[in-house]
Write a protein that holds these residues in place. Structure first.
Motif, PDB file in Angstrom:
ATOM      1  N   THR A  47       0.839  -1.208   0.000  1.00  0.00           N
ATOM      2  CA  THR A  47       0.000   0.000   0.000  1.00  0.00           C
ATOM      3  C   THR A  47       0.871   1.254   0.000  1.00  0.00           C
ATOM      4  N   ARG A  48       1.911   1.217   0.848  1.00  0.00           N
ATOM      5  CA  ARG A  48       2.802   2.372   0.978  1.00  0.00           C
ATOM      6  C   ARG A  48       3.468   2.697  -0.361  1.00  0.00           C
ATOM      7  N   HIS A  49       3.815   1.662  -1.108  1.00  0.00           N
ATOM      8  CA  HIS A  49       4.492   1.875  -2.389  1.00  0.00           C
ATOM      9  C   HIS A  49       3.517   1.901  -3.572  1.00  0.00           C
ATOM     10  N   ARG A  50       2.220   1.790  -3.249  1.00  0.00           N
ATOM     11  CA  ARG A  50       1.181   1.767  -4.299  1.00  0.00           C
ATOM     12  C   ARG A  50       1.483   0.693  -5.354  1.00  0.00           C
ATOM     13  N   VAL A  51       1.719  -0.507  -4.838  1.00  0.00           N
ATOM     14  CA  VAL A  51       1.977  -1.662  -5.712  1.00  0.00           C
ATOM     15  C   VAL A  51       0.787  -2.610  -5.624  1.00  0.00           C
ATOM     16  N   LEU A  52       0.277  -3.031  -6.781  1.00  0.00           N
ATOM     17  CA  LEU A  52      -0.762  -4.058  -6.807  1.00  0.00           C
ATOM     18  C   LEU A  52      -0.084  -5.426  -6.765  1.00  0.00           C
ATOM     19  N   ALA A  53      -0.346  -6.184  -5.687  1.00  0.00           N
ATOM     20  CA  ALA A  53       0.220  -7.538  -5.589  1.00  0.00           C
ATOM     21  C   ALA A  53      -0.895  -8.549  -5.811  1.00  0.00           C
ATOM     22  N   ILE A  54      -0.674  -9.468  -6.733  1.00  0.00           N
ATOM     23  CA  ILE A  54      -1.665 -10.537  -6.936  1.00  0.00           C
ATOM     24  C   ILE A  54      -1.017 -11.890  -6.685  1.00  0.00           C
ATOM     25  N   ASN A  55      -1.835 -12.810  -6.237  1.00  0.00           N
ATOM     26  CA  ASN A  55      -1.399 -14.150  -5.854  1.00  0.00           C
ATOM     27  C   ASN A  55      -2.049 -15.144  -6.825  1.00  0.00           C
ATOM     28  N   LEU A  56      -1.225 -15.689  -7.722  1.00  0.00           N
ATOM     29  CA  LEU A  56      -1.714 -16.558  -8.794  1.00  0.00           C
ATOM     30  C   LEU A  56      -1.698 -18.006  -8.293  1.00  0.00           C
ATOM     31  N   VAL A  57      -2.875 -18.613  -8.222  1.00  0.00           N
ATOM     32  CA  VAL A  57      -2.989 -19.967  -7.652  1.00  0.00           C
ATOM     33  C   VAL A  57      -3.713 -20.900  -8.627  1.00  0.00           C
ATOM     34  N   SER A  58      -3.385 -22.188  -8.539  1.00  0.00           N
ATOM     35  CA  SER A  58      -4.049 -23.194  -9.397  1.00  0.00           C
ATOM     36  C   SER A  58      -3.486 -24.575  -9.098  1.00  0.00           C
ATOM     37  N   SER A  59      -4.086 -25.599  -9.711  1.00  0.00           N
ATOM     38  CA  SER A  59      -3.514 -26.950  -9.758  1.00  0.00           C
ATOM     39  C   SER A  59      -2.198 -26.909 -10.523  1.00  0.00           C
ATOM     40  N   PRO A  60      -1.348 -27.923 -10.328  1.00  0.00           N
ATOM     41  CA  PRO A  60      -0.169 -28.026 -11.198  1.00  0.00           C
ATOM     42  C   PRO A  60      -0.603 -28.179 -12.662  1.00  0.00           C
ATOM     43  N   GLY A  61       0.069 -27.458 -13.541  1.00  0.00           N
ATOM     44  CA  GLY A  61      -0.179 -27.652 -14.972  1.00  0.00           C
ATOM     45  C   GLY A  61      -1.404 -26.965 -15.536  1.00  0.00           C
ATOM     46  N   SER A  62      -2.000 -26.037 -14.779  1.00  0.00           N
ATOM     47  CA  SER A  62      -3.158 -25.303 -15.302  1.00  0.00           C
ATOM     48  C   SER A  62      -2.744 -24.189 -16.256  1.00  0.00           C
ATOM     49  N   GLY A  63      -1.458 -23.817 -16.186  1.00  0.00           N
ATOM     50  CA  GLY A  63      -0.969 -22.787 -17.086  1.00  0.00           C
ATOM     51  C   GLY A  63      -0.652 -21.465 -16.409  1.00  0.00           C
ATOM     52  N   LYS A  64      -0.399 -21.471 -15.112  1.00  0.00           N
ATOM     53  CA  LYS A  64      -0.059 -20.219 -14.410  1.00  0.00           C
ATOM     54  C   LYS A  64       1.151 -19.532 -15.043  1.00  0.00           C
ATOM     55  N   THR A  65       2.205 -20.309 -15.273  1.00  0.00           N
ATOM     56  CA  THR A  65       3.437 -19.696 -15.796  1.00  0.00           C
ATOM     57  C   THR A  65       3.229 -19.210 -17.231  1.00  0.00           C
ATOM     58  N   SER A  66       2.455 -19.951 -18.008  1.00  0.00           N
ATOM     59  CA  SER A  66       2.171 -19.507 -19.385  1.00  0.00           C
ATOM     60  C   SER A  66       1.369 -18.216 -19.379  1.00  0.00           C
TER      61      SER A  66
ATOM     62  N   LEU B 159       6.717  -4.034 -13.706  1.00  0.00           N
ATOM     63  CA  LEU B 159       6.277  -5.080 -12.778  1.00  0.00           C
ATOM     64  C   LEU B 159       7.415  -5.998 -12.387  1.00  0.00           C
ATOM     65  N   ALA B 160       7.139  -6.814 -11.384  1.00  0.00           N
ATOM     66  CA  ALA B 160       8.107  -7.794 -10.899  1.00  0.00           C
ATOM     67  C   ALA B 160       7.372  -9.088 -10.590  1.00  0.00           C
ATOM     68  N   VAL B 161       8.147 -10.155 -10.453  1.00  0.00           N
ATOM     69  CA  VAL B 161       7.565 -11.487 -10.270  1.00  0.00           C
ATOM     70  C   VAL B 161       8.245 -12.196  -9.104  1.00  0.00           C
TER      71      VAL B 161
ATOM     72  N   GLN C 160      13.377 -19.377 -14.788  1.00  0.00           N
ATOM     73  CA  GLN C 160      14.123 -19.340 -16.057  1.00  0.00           C
ATOM     74  C   GLN C 160      13.223 -18.901 -17.211  1.00  0.00           C
ATOM     75  N   ARG C 161      11.973 -19.397 -17.187  1.00  0.00           N
ATOM     76  CA  ARG C 161      11.021 -19.006 -18.236  1.00  0.00           C
ATOM     77  C   ARG C 161      10.719 -17.507 -18.154  1.00  0.00           C
ATOM     78  N   VAL C 162      10.617 -16.993 -16.929  1.00  0.00           N
ATOM     79  CA  VAL C 162      10.268 -15.586 -16.732  1.00  0.00           C
ATOM     80  C   VAL C 162      11.462 -14.675 -17.045  1.00  0.00           C
ATOM     81  N   ALA C 163      12.674 -15.195 -16.800  1.00  0.00           N
ATOM     82  CA  ALA C 163      13.888 -14.377 -16.915  1.00  0.00           C
ATOM     83  C   ALA C 163      14.022 -13.728 -18.293  1.00  0.00           C
ATOM     84  N   LYS C 164      13.555 -14.436 -19.326  1.00  0.00           N
ATOM     85  CA  LYS C 164      13.777 -13.896 -20.677  1.00  0.00           C
ATOM     86  C   LYS C 164      12.917 -12.670 -20.990  1.00  0.00           C
ATOM     87  N   TYR C 165      11.975 -12.329 -20.090  1.00  0.00           N
ATOM     88  CA  TYR C 165      11.156 -11.139 -20.313  1.00  0.00           C
ATOM     89  C   TYR C 165      11.770  -9.900 -19.666  1.00  0.00           C
TER      90      TYR C 165
END
Lengths: 219, 219
Positions: free
Chosen positions: B26-45, B60-62, B74-79
């Protein structure tokens, strides 16, 4: 550190009850398997195809584990085999004491195979022995080929890996050879079955393995 | 009963740290979201498609949460966005203290959105507040339309449900309307996005929602 100690105590207690369940299975010459996977990998569908294929030839029973609802037990009920539903009410895995309690509803003297369908969770159930002869991990092709690397404990503790939804491979980026290699890098002793519950592919092979395993129990 | 007491203490401590994380966001005015799912639902994609779409417009940051391996980081690093990998070594969910520690590696003053990708698990992460503004649950069409009923806590605690792998519906028995109705029966306030990471369908809508949500934070 306190939490780790407590967790160890919980696991020790679980292992003790699992040992008693296992002795009971051995005494009655019942093959008990623990079916584990992510939610939606097709555990219940494989169970249904297995019941279709095996009932009438080998007497079996089912314990259904779910966080909430008896939807899976309802699906199993139509195959006219003894089935007990455990609802964990938020619990993320089955524990040996829940299976022990469910066994009060099943006459082990009249069956040869007990299929325990665990809660859909690729992490926690890997730590809890239920007294089963082996864990069977189901991985769907739709989950991608990296899951054994990312959730190694489950694949390390399983004896068999059923690669399900094999009919969808043409529409996916999943490489089945890579999936197998990743699983073998975690657990070189894994036996594989490739199945599709829609086309029936691979179900007969899996059921023959299951029946042979039950037949091979010492009398 | 002892276990329940201890679990409550663990959750109370977690909630306290989550509160501190939330104050920081809140202090830094950052929107934080928590991405949840079963394994293999495609969160990382989904994360990858989101980074492709948003980076350059909103900083943004991850934070990547995994049981084992840094494959996702490693998948995220290339962005080319700041990313921190948390490896839980068997732990089935992220906790607020792990996020707090990861935040030491991220300069919140320079970002507007923080995406936390949780461990693939449809049960345990629902109980652990990380300090996020909201939980985003990803459900893949391949998991079937009954999952909200069988794993209600996660769908009850989420604000948004992304129905992913929508391109596979023609090959599945999953009814998207039933899936939505089941989810709404658990949580009538859910917002839906239908996405395919292969075709890109729905990604723009989801990203617009995310950017609008970040813009709407009080300054």
């Amino acid at each position: 550190m306190a939490i780790i100690t407590i967790e160890r105590k919980v696991l020790e207690k679980n292992d003790e009850i699992a040992r008693m369940n296992r002795e009971k299975f051995t005494r009655h010459r019942v093959l008990a398997i623990n079916l584990v996977s992510s939610p939606g990998s097709g555990k219940t569908s494989i169970l249904e195809r297995t019941l279709e294929h095996i009932r009438g030839t080998v007497p079996l029973a089912v314990i259904e584990g779910d966080v909430q609802t008896d939807l899976d037990a309802q699906r199993v009920a139509k195959y006219d085999v003894p089935a007990v539903q455990i609802i964990t009410r938020g619990g993320c895995h089955l524990e040996a004491n829940l299976v022990r309690d469910a066994l009060e509803q099943i006459d082990l003297a009249t069956i040869r195979i007990l299929i325990i369908e665990n809660v859909g969770n690729l992490v926690c159930p890997s730590n809890y022995d239920l007294g089963e002869a082996c864990k069977i991990v189901v991985a769907s092709t739709t989950e991608g080929d990296d899951k054994p690397l990312k959730y190694p404990s489950m694949f390390r503790n399983a004896s068999v890996m059923i690669i399900n939804k094999i009919d969808l491979v043409p529409y996916l980026d999943c490489n089945v050879q890579t999936l197998k290699q990743n699983a073998l890098s975690i657990n070189p002793a894994l036996t594989f079955f490739l199945t599709s519950c829609r086309t029936g592919e691979g179900i007969a092979d899996w059921c023959e393995w299951l029946k042979a395993k039950a037949d091979s129990l010492p009398s």
